[in-house]
Design an enzyme around this catalytic site. Structure first.
Site, PDB file in Angstrom:
ATOM      1  N   TYR A 124     -48.411 -41.092 -28.895  1.00 53.70           N
ATOM      2  CA  TYR A 124     -48.335 -41.422 -27.355  1.00 53.70           C
ATOM      3  C   TYR A 124     -49.615 -41.330 -26.616  1.00 53.70           C
ATOM      4  O   TYR A 124     -49.517 -41.881 -25.444  1.00 53.70           O
ATOM      5  CB  TYR A 124     -47.519 -40.114 -26.846  1.00 53.70           C
ATOM      6  CG  TYR A 124     -46.069 -40.233 -27.295  1.00 53.70           C
ATOM      7  CD1 TYR A 124     -45.118 -41.178 -27.063  1.00 53.70           C
ATOM      8  CD2 TYR A 124     -45.582 -39.415 -28.382  1.00 53.70           C
ATOM      9  CE1 TYR A 124     -43.938 -41.420 -27.479  1.00 53.70           C
ATOM     10  CE2 TYR A 124     -44.290 -39.476 -28.900  1.00 53.70           C
ATOM     11  CZ  TYR A 124     -43.590 -40.514 -28.419  1.00 53.70           C
ATOM     12  OH  TYR A 124     -42.212 -40.643 -28.864  1.00 53.70           O
ATOM     13  N   PHE A 400     -36.513 -30.723 -25.070  1.00 54.23           N
ATOM     14  CA  PHE A 400     -35.856 -32.093 -24.661  1.00 54.23           C
ATOM     15  C   PHE A 400     -36.007 -33.220 -25.541  1.00 54.23           C
ATOM     16  O   PHE A 400     -37.001 -33.024 -26.137  1.00 54.23           O
ATOM     17  CB  PHE A 400     -36.000 -32.325 -23.416  1.00 54.23           C
ATOM     18  CG  PHE A 400     -37.178 -32.667 -22.518  1.00 54.23           C
ATOM     19  CD1 PHE A 400     -37.678 -34.234 -22.828  1.00 54.23           C
ATOM     20  CD2 PHE A 400     -38.034 -31.584 -22.069  1.00 54.23           C
ATOM     21  CE1 PHE A 400     -39.067 -34.227 -22.262  1.00 54.23           C
ATOM     22  CE2 PHE A 400     -38.881 -32.232 -21.506  1.00 54.23           C
ATOM     23  CZ  PHE A 400     -39.767 -33.333 -21.672  1.00 54.23           C
TER      24      PHE A 400
HETATM   25  C1  LIG Z   1     -42.816 -43.015 -34.051  1.00 53.05           C
HETATM   26  C2  LIG Z   1     -42.146 -44.301 -34.208  1.00 53.05           C
HETATM   27  C3  LIG Z   1     -41.240 -44.238 -32.940  1.00 53.05           C
HETATM   28  C4  LIG Z   1     -43.318 -45.508 -34.002  1.00 53.05           C
HETATM   29  O1  LIG Z   1     -42.595 -46.856 -33.887  1.00 53.05           O
HETATM   30  P1  LIG Z   1     -43.157 -48.276 -34.316  1.00 53.05           P
HETATM   31  O2  LIG Z   1     -42.273 -49.106 -33.699  1.00 53.05           O
HETATM   32  O3  LIG Z   1     -43.647 -48.055 -35.583  1.00 53.05           O
HETATM   33  O4  LIG Z   1     -44.494 -48.118 -33.523  1.00 53.05           O
HETATM   34  P2  LIG Z   1     -45.417 -49.462 -33.031  1.00 53.05           P
HETATM   35  O5  LIG Z   1     -45.507 -50.602 -34.073  1.00 53.05           O
HETATM   36  O6  LIG Z   1     -45.242 -49.926 -31.384  1.00 53.05           O
HETATM   37  O7  LIG Z   1     -47.016 -48.724 -33.071  1.00 53.05           O
HETATM   38  C5  LIG Z   1     -48.051 -48.738 -32.137  1.00 53.05           C
HETATM   39  C6  LIG Z   1     -49.255 -48.409 -32.728  1.00 53.05           C
HETATM   40  O8  LIG Z   1     -49.035 -46.768 -32.738  1.00 53.05           O
HETATM   41  C7  LIG Z   1     -49.209 -46.487 -34.079  1.00 53.05           C
HETATM   42  N1  LIG Z   1     -48.369 -45.423 -34.685  1.00 53.05           N
HETATM   43  C8  LIG Z   1     -46.772 -45.510 -34.622  1.00 53.05           C
HETATM   44  N2  LIG Z   1     -46.466 -44.472 -35.092  1.00 53.05           N
HETATM   45  C9  LIG Z   1     -47.385 -43.725 -35.608  1.00 53.05           C
HETATM   46  C10 LIG Z   1     -47.508 -42.371 -36.228  1.00 53.05           C
HETATM   47  N3  LIG Z   1     -46.291 -41.690 -36.539  1.00 53.05           N
HETATM   48  N4  LIG Z   1     -48.623 -42.097 -36.616  1.00 53.05           N
HETATM   49  C11 LIG Z   1     -49.839 -42.770 -36.369  1.00 53.05           C
HETATM   50  N5  LIG Z   1     -49.671 -43.861 -35.830  1.00 53.05           N
HETATM   51  C12 LIG Z   1     -48.703 -44.468 -35.319  1.00 53.05           C
HETATM   52  C13 LIG Z   1     -49.213 -47.838 -35.074  1.00 53.05           C
HETATM   53  O9  LIG Z   1     -49.808 -47.805 -36.033  1.00 53.05           O
HETATM   54  C14 LIG Z   1     -49.804 -48.677 -34.071  1.00 53.05           C
HETATM   55  O10 LIG Z   1     -51.210 -48.621 -33.866  1.00 53.05           O
HETATM   56  P3  LIG Z   1     -52.071 -50.014 -33.576  1.00 53.05           P
HETATM   57  O11 LIG Z   1     -51.584 -50.541 -32.481  1.00 53.05           O
HETATM   58  O12 LIG Z   1     -53.114 -49.806 -33.821  1.00 53.05           O
HETATM   59  O13 LIG Z   1     -51.430 -51.046 -34.901  1.00 53.05           O
HETATM   60  C15 LIG Z   1     -41.381 -44.393 -35.490  1.00 53.05           C
HETATM   61  O14 LIG Z   1     -42.451 -44.329 -36.584  1.00 53.05           O
HETATM   62  C16 LIG Z   1     -40.457 -43.405 -35.554  1.00 53.05           C
HETATM   63  O15 LIG Z   1     -39.212 -43.954 -35.350  1.00 53.05           O
HETATM   64  N6  LIG Z   1     -40.451 -42.371 -36.604  1.00 53.05           N
HETATM   65  C17 LIG Z   1     -39.518 -41.432 -36.569  1.00 53.05           C
HETATM   66  C18 LIG Z   1     -38.935 -40.696 -35.158  1.00 53.05           C
HETATM   67  C19 LIG Z   1     -40.166 -40.191 -34.237  1.00 53.05           C
HETATM   68  O16 LIG Z   1     -41.094 -39.765 -34.573  1.00 53.05           O
HETATM   69  N7  LIG Z   1     -39.871 -40.345 -33.028  1.00 53.05           N
HETATM   70  C20 LIG Z   1     -40.632 -39.691 -31.820  1.00 53.05           C
HETATM   71  C21 LIG Z   1     -39.883 -38.653 -31.530  1.00 53.05           C
HETATM   72  S1  LIG Z   1     -40.946 -37.941 -30.194  1.00 53.05           S
END
Ligand SMILES: CC(C)(COP(=O)(O)OP(=O)(O)OC[C@H]1O[C@@H](n2cnc3c(N)ncnc32)[C@H](O)[C@@H]1OP(=O)(O)O)[C@@H](O)C(=O)NCCC(=O)NCCS
Length: 400
Positions: A124, A400
């Site tokens: 984030y 939350f």
């Molecule tokens: C975390 C999550 C929402 C990321 O979604 P995503 O669509 O893959 O994210 P994006 O493609 O928009 O990524 C944006 C950037 O963040 C990075 N990033 C996203 N998730 C990441 C992670 N878990 N760890 C490290 N880097 C991450 C990406 O590499 C990308 O970097 P870049 O811009 O340098 O290429 C997804 O992996 C997920 O659903 N995970 C499981 C549930 C979860 O953890 N939800 C969050 C709850 S608080």
């Protein structure tokens, strides 16, 4: 690159969204019974979906709340939750699109702050969120946890059945809870989401001279086994709030008095909660972890900075950089009297996520400057910033 669109979730898409999110977050049971129990706490309102070829592939939601800031004001805030992207569509910018849309939505709603709890710390910061509160996990060895003779005694503690807890706790939390910087108001949706979990454990309420003034929700884990028949149970604290130290002490005394219990574990406690200091042997209470708590995002920097109070001392000019919400980028003069946009030369230069780390008082300006998170342009500005931004230890205390 996937083609997808981001739009508000429709009422009829709630169930599909709940299950998609559950799979992304690896929830254990995803069946009709789970939906029956939890669906009421999962509204479509304020939820954005990402759709590809008509299928839901990503989700981000929030709930309206208020967050206490230094000085005591409760500031409108978005409590962000329910974030997930379908496993076959990750790393293609879906979350980035959802976060951008959600932050612009908060700005439209006039919410100066957004807050969340992060599953992973790497996610984030890029969207302007910074760690604004931290929390400790305590583990207390019950057999060694005798209270000091001078520790506060408190009043009476009673166990309440879940049906009563559901009625009593919302008003009690509202009365005693959301004052400390970082604490948030708990709306009806939050309680609808939480109530089924209350039924999985126990709730005890403390009554002091002026009536009910504290509560604890906890569950027990049986640790006995064939090889360790005396292992006893562990009590795990989910939620403990008290209006004063007497109530807090009484609730801890109660937890540590329950029979057949070997240890009490309490995640997500305030860094300054003095459980060990009340015990004859302070080492009976161990801090086994200190973790990030609330991640905060200043959605409207001017409004957010103006909402909190400051210590006395000379003003500082902050130059804030915010690539996601560029209207926030610029210079702000911060003093105990006012926060204003300014063209004056900057004393300190920082990104908006770093400002979030200072905002509730969790981090000091001088400490973040030493770590090169804040660029110092005027030598005495870190000390001035410390005097202005310093406040008590913040804590959220609401999952939350
Ligand atoms: C975390 C999550 C929402 C990321 O979604 P995503 O669509 O893959 O994210 P994006 O493609 O928009 O990524 C944006 C950037 O963040 C990075 N990033 C996203 N998730 C990441 C992670 N878990 N760890 C490290 N880097 C991450 C990406 O590499 C990308 O970097 P870049 O811009 O340098 O290429 C997804 O992996 C997920 O659903 N995970 C499981 C549930 C979860 O953890 N939800 C969050 C709850 S608080």
């Amino acid at each position: 690159m996937t083609d997808f669109e981001v739009r508000p979730l429709a009422e009829g898409e709630r169930r599909e969204a709940f299950f998609m999110l559950g799979r992304a977050l690896h929830f254990p049971a995803l069946d009709d019974e789970t939906w029956e129990r939890r669906g009421a706490g999962f509204p479509a309102e304020r939820r954005f979906g990402a759709f590809a070829g008509g299928e839901l592939i990503g989700l981000a939601g929030s709930a309206a709340t208020e967050l206490a800031v230094p000085g005591g004001r409760a500031v409108p805030a978005a409590a962000v939750d329910g974030v997930g992207v379908r496993a076959d569509h990750t790393r293609r910018g879906v979350l980035t699109a959802l976060m951008g849309e959600q932050l612009r939505d908060c700005a439209r709603r006039g919410e100066p702050l957004a807050a969340l709890h992060a599953s992973e710390t790497a996610i984030y910061g890029r969207f302007g969120y910074g760690i604004a509160t931290r929390a400790k996990t305590l583990r207390i060895h019950r057999a060694r946890a005798a209270f000091r003779a001078d520790a506060p005694a408190g009043g009476r503690v009673r166990l309440v059945p879940p049906e009563e807890a559901e009625k009593v706790l919302p008003a009690l939390y509202h009365r005693i809870g959301p004052r400390r910087p970082g604490m948030i108001a708990r709306g009806a949706t939050w309680w609808r989401w939480t109530n089924p979990r209350l039924r999985e454990g126990m709730v005890a309420v403390h009554t002091g001279p002026d009536g009910d003034d504290g509560f604890v929700a906890y569950r027990s884990e049986n640790r006995q086994s064939f090889t360790e028949p005396e292992a006893g149970a562990a009590l795990v604290v989910r939620d403990l709030h008290a209006a004063n130290m007497a109530a807090r002490a009484a609730l801890w005394r109660f937890l540590l008095s329950v029979d057949l219990v070997a240890e009490v574990r309490a995640p997500n406690r305030p860094l300054d909660e003095p459980v060990g200091a009340m015990l004859a042997d302070p080492r009976a209470c161990e801090t086994i972890a200190v973790d990030d708590g609330l991640w905060l995002r200043l959605v409207d920097v001017q409004a957010a900075l103006s909402a909190r109070s400051y210590g006395t001392g000379a003003p500082v000019v902050l130059e804030v950089s915010d690539p996601v919400l560029p209207e926030n980028s610029g210079r702000y003069s911060v003093s105990a009297d006012a926060v204003t946009r300014t063209d004056a030369p900057a004393d300190l230069r920082l990104d908006v996520d770093v400002l979030a780390m200072l905002y509730l008082g969790d981090q000091r300006v001088s400490g973040l400057a030493e770590l090169n998170r804040i660029h110092v342009l005027t030598d005495d500005a870190p000390a001035r910033g410390d005097a202005l931004f310093g406040s008590g230890i913040p804590w959220c205390g609401t999952p939350f």
